[in-house]
Design a protein around this motif. Structure first.
Motif, short mmCIF file in Angstrom:
data_model
loop_
_atom_site.label_atom_id
_atom_site.label_comp_id
_atom_site.label_asym_id
_atom_site.label_seq_id
_atom_site.Cartn_x
_atom_site.Cartn_y
_atom_site.Cartn_z
N GLU A 466 0.85 -1.29 -0.12
CA GLU A 466 -0.06 -0.08 0.16
C GLU A 466 0.96 1.18 0.01
OE1 GLU A 466 -3.73 2.15 2.37
OE2 GLU A 466 -2.62 0.56 3.32
N TRP A 467 0.36 2.12 -0.90
CA TRP A 467 1.19 3.66 -1.11
C TRP A 467 0.52 4.49 -0.55
CZ3 TRP A 467 3.62 5.18 -6.32
CH2 TRP A 467 4.25 6.42 -6.30
N LEU A 468 0.92 5.00 0.85
CA LEU A 468 -0.04 6.12 1.52
C LEU A 468 0.34 7.24 1.10
CD1 LEU A 468 0.52 4.67 5.13
CD2 LEU A 468 -1.61 4.28 3.65
N PRO A 469 -0.85 8.33 0.87
CA PRO A 469 -0.52 9.70 0.33
C PRO A 469 0.48 10.51 1.43
CG PRO A 469 -2.78 9.42 1.42
CD PRO A 469 -2.15 8.27 1.40
N TYR A 470 0.99 11.56 0.77
CA TYR A 470 1.70 12.41 1.51
C TYR A 470 0.91 13.54 2.07
CZ TYR A 470 5.00 15.92 2.71
OH TYR A 470 5.85 16.84 2.86
N THR A 471 1.00 13.82 3.54
CA THR A 471 0.20 14.80 4.14
C THR A 471 1.31 15.52 4.92
OG1 THR A 471 -0.28 13.54 5.98
CG2 THR A 471 -1.64 13.40 4.06
N GLU A 472 1.02 16.84 5.28
CA GLU A 472 1.87 17.61 6.27
C GLU A 472 2.20 16.80 7.43
OE1 GLU A 472 2.42 22.53 7.26
OE2 GLU A 472 0.58 21.58 6.51
N ASP A 473 1.27 16.16 8.01
CA ASP A 473 1.50 15.44 9.19
C ASP A 473 2.00 14.10 8.92
OD1 ASP A 473 0.19 17.50 10.74
OD2 ASP A 473 -1.74 16.57 10.49
N ASN A 474 1.68 13.57 8.03
CA ASN A 474 2.49 12.02 7.82
C ASN A 474 2.99 12.31 6.43
OD1 ASN A 474 1.10 10.39 10.00
ND2 ASN A 474 -0.69 11.33 9.09
N ARG A 475 4.49 12.48 6.33
CA ARG A 475 5.13 12.57 5.12
C ARG A 475 5.32 11.28 4.46
NH1 ARG A 475 8.18 17.58 5.53
NH2 ARG A 475 10.05 16.50 5.01
N ASN A 476 4.56 10.53 4.24
CA ASN A 476 4.49 9.34 3.60
C ASN A 476 5.35 9.21 2.08
OD1 ASN A 476 3.09 7.63 5.81
ND2 ASN A 476 1.51 8.92 4.71
N TYR A 477 6.08 8.26 1.72
CA TYR A 477 6.69 7.88 0.56
C TYR A 477 7.01 6.60 0.34
CZ TYR A 477 11.39 7.85 2.63
OH TYR A 477 12.48 7.76 3.22
N MET A 478 7.12 6.23 -0.84
CA MET A 478 7.32 4.60 -1.44
C MET A 478 8.91 4.65 -1.95
SD MET A 478 6.06 1.64 -1.61
CE MET A 478 4.25 1.66 -1.89
N VAL A 479 9.42 3.85 -1.41
CA VAL A 479 10.83 3.34 -1.95
C VAL A 479 10.91 2.38 -3.02
CG1 VAL A 479 13.22 2.79 -1.57
CG2 VAL A 479 12.08 4.62 0.11
N PHE A 480 11.18 2.60 -4.16
CA PHE A 480 11.42 1.29 -5.22
C PHE A 480 12.73 0.87 -5.30
CE2 PHE A 480 7.71 3.99 -6.72
CZ PHE A 480 6.90 3.05 -6.84
N ASP A 481 12.78 -0.51 -4.83
CA ASP A 481 14.30 -1.15 -4.97
C ASP A 481 13.70 -2.78 -5.26
OD1 ASP A 481 16.80 -1.65 -4.75
OD2 ASP A 481 17.18 -0.35 -3.03
N LYS A 482 14.65 -3.54 -5.12
CA LYS A 482 14.71 -4.83 -4.92
C LYS A 482 13.28 -5.36 -4.27
CE LYS A 482 19.34 -6.18 -6.13
NZ LYS A 482 20.58 -7.05 -5.67
N LYS A 483 13.13 -4.67 -3.01
CA LYS A 483 11.89 -4.87 -2.26
C LYS A 483 11.66 -3.67 -2.07
CE LYS A 483 10.48 -6.93 2.11
NZ LYS A 483 10.75 -7.74 3.24
#
Length: 510
Positions: A466-483
């Motif tokens: 699950e890729w969570l949205p970025y917000t000011e309070d929760n600075r979520n991001y996805m890292v793409f790598d082998k895993k």
């Protein structure tokens, strides 16, 4: 088996090709040829044609340097359309993804064929077929023909032509894409590097805002825009290298295109003598067509979801250039508008014994990572935003010191990992690379469908992480790598290193 495919469109019948997986229409004109009286002018809407138009071959790329004269032309305002078999079998109204290539505003083309095989780097069949989307790749004018600021010297010239080409392509899509099975009410504008910056600019052009509905921005150098004064200086220098003065600007039309484009090399040196981190020829914030710097925009009332990201080691590809320059001078060019004290503090926070790679990292951080987060913060106040970082580097990339550098994600995303420049870059890592590319395509096309990378057609929830949205309070991001990894706190450490600074080439006074 490949066979002909002919469809009716508002402008006339078009012939493409079709296989079991889908179809392609290559070299569809979206504007009149920008030659003769239309050279250095805004694009003109394409007229209809009487006969069946053959669109079975890739168009020529725009004039550029270096280039193969056989594969480039001023007559370049064409696009390619890739459609999945579902349209051919059942009809439909599918999401439309509009691709703008990168190349520092002076290189590139929607075929991407230069040194990348007969089908080109931007062969979008996999994206269209796997994601059940219509994918459109767009040519726009480059260099002196597309972005040199000559309108300051004569009213016979217009500015931001490459940017206006992109808008014209979007207008063409609104009027014609339904004939190809696309939904004009669900258009995603999408670009990488200079194409990503142009995508950001389109979000700031009032006349273009209603022509697309969401955006994907990859590795955009978002501060690579000029003020009118900066653009005028560069244009004056460019003309002088052709032996012309601003009063003689009309004579640029008589200059052979090979001579005209070769000036880019010298102009690169001219700009890099004072600064690293922006392109040599840039779009211009002229106060009329492009009224604000994208990196400064608050994007109020934008109403567009955004997917945005950068690569971990973006600027490692610049190491060859930076090796030739003394470290102190290199740092000065990376921070042309900062004090020496500030530069030294930033360098010390990276390394007490700096090497070329440290200067590359600093350049990448201020060119790509920090602006990415600044834009995410601005747009996420009113719109969904999904942020990523691409970390994957096959062993040969690591061996060469490139890491997860600028452009490294592109062969994976388009599933074009054939040998580049006669080098098998993915030897021993092709399975990992292929799997990462497939996951990214899945997220990207889901976003095109629903504005959410986790949800696809008919609200099907992806079985990927699950890729969570970025917000000011929760600075979520996805890292793409082998895993892949879902993380929080995108580039948080950079705030401390750069003392909260978010702009390095553009100021709030501009």
């Amino acid at each position: 088996m490949i066979k002909e495919l002919v469809i009716k469109t508002p402008l006339g019948d078009v012939k493409g090709t079709q296989t079991n997986n889908g179809g392609m229409f290559l070299g569809v004109p979206y504007a009149e040829k920008p030659i003769g009286n239309l050279q250095f002018k805004a694009p003109v809407k394409k007229n209809s044609w009487p006969d069946v138009l053959d669109c079975t071959h890739l168009p020529k790329d725009p004039i550029q340097h270096p280039m193969n004269p056989l594969t480039c032309s001023e007559d370049c305002l064409y696009l390619n359309i890739y459609i999945p078999s579902s349209v051919l079998a059942y009809g439909g109204s599918l999401p439309v993804m509009v691709w703008l290539y990168g190349g520092s505003y002076v290189h590139g083309g929607c075929s991407g064929s230069f040194k990348h095989g007969k089908d080109g780097l931007y062969d979008a069949r996999k994206l269209a077929y796997e994601g059940n989307c219509i994918v459109v790749t767009v040519n726009y004018r480059l260099g002196a023909y597309g972005f040199l600021y000559l309108s300051e010297f004569s009213s016979d010239f217009e500015s931001n032509l490459g940017l206006k080409d992109c808008e014209m392509a979007l207008r063409w899509i609104q009027e014609n894409i339904s004939s190809y099975g696309g939904n004009p009410d669900n258009v995603t504008l999408w670009g990488q590097s200079a194409g990503g910056a142009l995508t950001m600019a389109m979000m700031c052009v009032e006349s273009a805002k209603d022509l697309f509905h969401k955006a994907i921005v990859q590795s955009a150098c978002m501060e690579s825009f000029y003020t009118k004064e900066q653009a005028k200086e560069v244009a004056t220098e460019y003309l002088s290298r052709l032996g012309l003065t601003p009063d003689q600007v009309e004579l640029i039309r008589t200059v052979d295109y090979m001579k005209l484009t070769r000036q880019i090399e010298g102009m690169d040196d001219y700009v890099r003598k004072t600064k690293f981190g922006i392109c040599t020829i840039n779009p211009v914030v002229d106060g009329e067509y492009l009224k604000e710097f994208p990196s400064l925009s608050k994007f109020e009332e934008l109403g567009k979801p955004l997917l945005i990201g950068s690569n971990r080691d973006e600027a490692h590809v610049f190491a060859k250039v930076m090796k030739k320059i003394d470290g102190k001078e290199c740092l000065k060019r990376i921070f042309p508008y900062k004090t020496e004290e500030y530069r030294n503090r930033v360098l010390e926070r990276h390394s007490l014994k700096p090497k070329v790679v440290d200067y590359c990292d600093i350049a990448g951080e201020i060119m790509y990572h920090i602006p990415k987060v600044r834009v995410a913060q601005a747009i996420s106040k009113q719109n969904p935003v999904y942020v990523y970082r691409f970390d994957y580097a096959p062993w040969l990339f690591r061996l060469k010191g490139f890491g997860a550098c600028h452009v490294a994600e592109m062969p994976l995303l388009f599933d074009n990992m054939h040998p580049w420049f006669s080098m098998p870059l993915y030897f021993g890592d092709s399975t990992n690379a292929s799997n990462i590319g497939k996951r990214m395509r899945h997220y990207w096309t889901n976003f095109a469908w629903t504005s959410n990378p986790n949800v696809g057609p008919k609200n099907e929830v992806s079985d990927l992480l699950e890729w969570l949205p970025y917000t000011e309070d929760n600075r979520n991001y996805m890292v793409f790598d082998k895993k892949d990894e879902a993380k929080v706190g995108v580039d948080d450490r950079l705030e401390e290193i750069f003392e909260g600074e978010t702009h390095f080439f553009v100021t709030n006074n501009q």
